[in-house]
Design an enzyme around this catalytic site. Structure first.
Site, PDB file in Angstrom:
ATOM      1  N   ASN A   9       0.874  -1.182   0.000  1.00 50.93           N
ATOM      2  CA  ASN A   9       0.000   0.000   0.000  1.00 50.93           C
ATOM      3  C   ASN A   9       0.903   1.222   0.000  1.00 50.93           C
ATOM      4  O   ASN A   9       1.457   1.593   1.028  1.00 50.93           O
ATOM      5  CB  ASN A   9      -0.899  -0.032   1.249  1.00 50.93           C
ATOM      6  CG  ASN A   9      -1.720   1.238   1.393  1.00 50.93           C
ATOM      7  OD1 ASN A   9      -1.811   2.036   0.459  1.00 50.93           O
ATOM      8  ND2 ASN A   9      -2.321   1.431   2.554  1.00 50.93           N
ATOM      9  N   LYS A  11       0.153   4.269  -0.344  1.00 54.23           N
ATOM     10  CA  LYS A  11      -0.471   5.494   0.198  1.00 54.23           C
ATOM     11  C   LYS A  11      -0.167   6.666  -0.729  1.00 54.23           C
ATOM     12  O   LYS A  11      -0.026   6.468  -1.933  1.00 54.23           O
ATOM     13  CB  LYS A  11       0.007   5.744   1.638  1.00 54.23           C
ATOM     14  CG  LYS A  11      -0.147   4.478   2.496  1.00 54.23           C
ATOM     15  CD  LYS A  11      -0.030   4.731   3.965  1.00 54.23           C
ATOM     16  CE  LYS A  11      -0.209   3.410   4.708  1.00 54.23           C
ATOM     17  NZ  LYS A  11      -0.280   3.568   6.154  1.00 54.23           N
ATOM     18  N   HIS A  94      -9.720   1.685   4.695  1.00 51.64           N
ATOM     19  CA  HIS A  94      -8.449   1.860   5.405  1.00 51.64           C
ATOM     20  C   HIS A  94      -8.678   2.829   6.566  1.00 51.64           C
ATOM     21  O   HIS A  94      -9.450   3.783   6.443  1.00 51.64           O
ATOM     22  CB  HIS A  94      -7.370   2.392   4.461  1.00 51.64           C
ATOM     23  CG  HIS A  94      -6.002   2.336   5.064  1.00 51.64           C
ATOM     24  ND1 HIS A  94      -5.574   3.267   5.985  1.00 51.64           N
ATOM     25  CD2 HIS A  94      -4.999   1.441   4.931  1.00 51.64           C
ATOM     26  CE1 HIS A  94      -4.349   2.939   6.376  1.00 51.64           C
ATOM     27  NE2 HIS A  94      -3.973   1.835   5.751  1.00 51.64           N
ATOM     28  N   GLU A  96      -7.056   5.208   7.590  1.00 50.73           N
ATOM     29  CA  GLU A  96      -6.807   6.621   7.249  1.00 50.73           C
ATOM     30  C   GLU A  96      -8.013   7.225   6.533  1.00 50.73           C
ATOM     31  O   GLU A  96      -8.288   8.419   6.667  1.00 50.73           O
ATOM     32  CB  GLU A  96      -5.522   6.717   6.404  1.00 50.73           C
ATOM     33  CG  GLU A  96      -4.281   6.471   7.278  1.00 50.73           C
ATOM     34  CD  GLU A  96      -3.110   5.831   6.560  1.00 50.73           C
ATOM     35  OE1 GLU A  96      -3.078   5.807   5.317  1.00 50.73           O
ATOM     36  OE2 GLU A  96      -2.202   5.331   7.266  1.00 50.73           O
ATOM     37  N   GLU A 165      -5.900  -4.422  10.562  1.00 55.27           N
ATOM     38  CA  GLU A 165      -4.839  -3.437  10.760  1.00 55.27           C
ATOM     39  C   GLU A 165      -5.111  -2.648  12.037  1.00 55.27           C
ATOM     40  O   GLU A 165      -5.876  -1.672  12.018  1.00 55.27           O
ATOM     41  CB  GLU A 165      -4.804  -2.462   9.572  1.00 55.27           C
ATOM     42  CG  GLU A 165      -4.484  -3.113   8.251  1.00 55.27           C
ATOM     43  CD  GLU A 165      -3.832  -2.122   7.284  1.00 55.27           C
ATOM     44  OE1 GLU A 165      -2.762  -2.444   6.761  1.00 55.27           O
ATOM     45  OE2 GLU A 165      -4.369  -1.025   7.089  1.00 55.27           O
ATOM     46  N   GLY A 171       2.200   2.459  10.635  1.00 53.57           N
ATOM     47  CA  GLY A 171       3.207   3.496  10.453  1.00 53.57           C
ATOM     48  C   GLY A 171       3.922   3.896  11.730  1.00 53.57           C
ATOM     49  O   GLY A 171       4.642   4.896  11.761  1.00 53.57           O
ATOM     50  N   SER A 209       2.918  -1.973  10.347  1.00 50.57           N
ATOM     51  CA  SER A 209       4.355  -2.108  10.593  1.00 50.57           C
ATOM     52  C   SER A 209       4.878  -3.516  10.322  1.00 50.57           C
ATOM     53  O   SER A 209       5.817  -3.966  10.978  1.00 50.57           O
ATOM     54  CB  SER A 209       4.716  -1.650  12.009  1.00 50.57           C
ATOM     55  OG  SER A 209       4.385  -0.272  12.167  1.00 50.57           O
TER      56      SER A 209
HETATM   57  P1  PGA Z   1       2.529   0.371   7.594  1.00 56.72           P
HETATM   58  O1  PGA Z   1       1.095   0.630   6.912  1.00 56.72           O
HETATM   59  O2  PGA Z   1       3.014  -0.963   7.070  1.00 56.72           O
HETATM   60  O3  PGA Z   1       3.378   1.512   7.134  1.00 56.72           O
HETATM   61  O4  PGA Z   1       2.314   0.352   9.065  1.00 56.72           O
HETATM   62  C1  PGA Z   1       0.199  -0.423   6.698  1.00 56.72           C
HETATM   63  C2  PGA Z   1      -1.081   0.121   6.116  1.00 56.72           C
HETATM   64  O5  PGA Z   1      -1.508   1.206   6.527  1.00 56.72           O
HETATM   65  O6  PGA Z   1      -1.704  -0.518   5.252  1.00 56.72           O
END
Ligand code: PGA
Length: 246
Positions: A9, A11, A94, A96, A165, A171, A209
């Site tokens: 992903n 982003k 997601h 976000e 998640e 992140g 992560s």
């Molecule tokens: P990350 O993000 O691996 O940077 O923690 C995962 C995601 O948001 O899909």
């Protein structure tokens, strides 16, 4: 045994030059992977990435899809439009999007429905915040988020992918332990089994992560069928290590 799925992903990262460099490096190293591989790219770069990935084992994914079919929805991108670019998967819900764009469980369920209606597999994200985890609400929250998708999609739910998640792990460099992730995955698996006789074929991804160092232990859990990878998907070496671990 079903094949695992490793989905990057990106982003809101990348540009024409960086995307080309990254995808060329991934394609040079990916070989014939034992798992399915996809990259979820910003929609502005779908055409570029479609052409870079043409004929390869790496499939194209979108980061969102509109809950509407077509018409006066400025800024939205429909599932049919994504199909035009050979998109195979679309992330929906997601955290976000839920957090910064106010997406409700019901809106996420509709997005999953639109994707399925156009032959795109929605990767439905669920996950609790730190406050919710500390209040002991993890199971309640993820079950509520998934229930909306099950309600809206009926037996078609066997065609989705689910990504657990935990918001506190995204992140942040704080990964759920393999046991914490497995516990939630088992809950989601049971919920899906109760909803569909074909639930066994649904891939349950972990995200938050996941990286080159921790992927193998997470992916060895019985109900973890792959990963949704943010930061580590922006570095070809790390992404390839995770693919190899799957
Ligand atoms: P990350 O993000 O691996 O940077 O923690 C995962 C995601 O948001 O899909």
């Amino acid at each position: 045994m079903k094949k695992k799925l490793i989905a990057g992903n990106w982003k809101m990262n990348g540009n024409l030059a960086a995307n080309e460099q990254l995808l060329k490096a991934v394609l040079a190293g990916v070989g014939q992977p034992a798992c399915r591989v996809a990259v979820s790219v910003p929609s502005a770069y779908l055409a570029q990435c479609q052409s870079l990935l043409a004929g390869s084992v790496v499939e194209l994914a979108a980061q969102d899809v509109s809950a509407y079919e077509s018409g006066a929805y400025t800024g939205e991108i429909s599932a049919l439009m994504l199909r035009d670019f050979g998109v195979r998967y679309a992330i929906v819900g997601h955290s976000e999007r839920r957090q910064y764009h106010g997406e409700s469980d019901e809106a996420v369920a509709l997005k999953a429905q639109r994707a399925l209606g156009c032959g795109i597999t929605p990767i439905v994200c669920v996950g609790e915040t730190l406050v919710e985890r500390e209040a002991g609400q993890t199971v309640e929250v993820v079950k509520r988020q998934l229930a909306a998708v099950i309600r809206a999609n009926g037996h078609c739910v066997s065609e989705i992918v689910v990504a657990y998640e935990p918001v506190w792990a995204i992140g942040t460099g704080k990964t759920a332990t393999p046991e914490q992730a497995q516990d939630v995955h088992a809950v989601l698996r049971a919920q899906l089994k109760a909803a569909s006789p074909n639930a066994d074929r649904i891939a349950l991804l972990y995200g938050g992560s996941m990286n080159a160092a921790n992927a193998a232990s997470l992916l060895s859990q019985p109900d973890i069928d792959g990963g949704l990878i943010g930061g580590a998907a922006l570095k070809a070496v790390d992404f390839l290590t995770i693919i190899a671990a799957a």
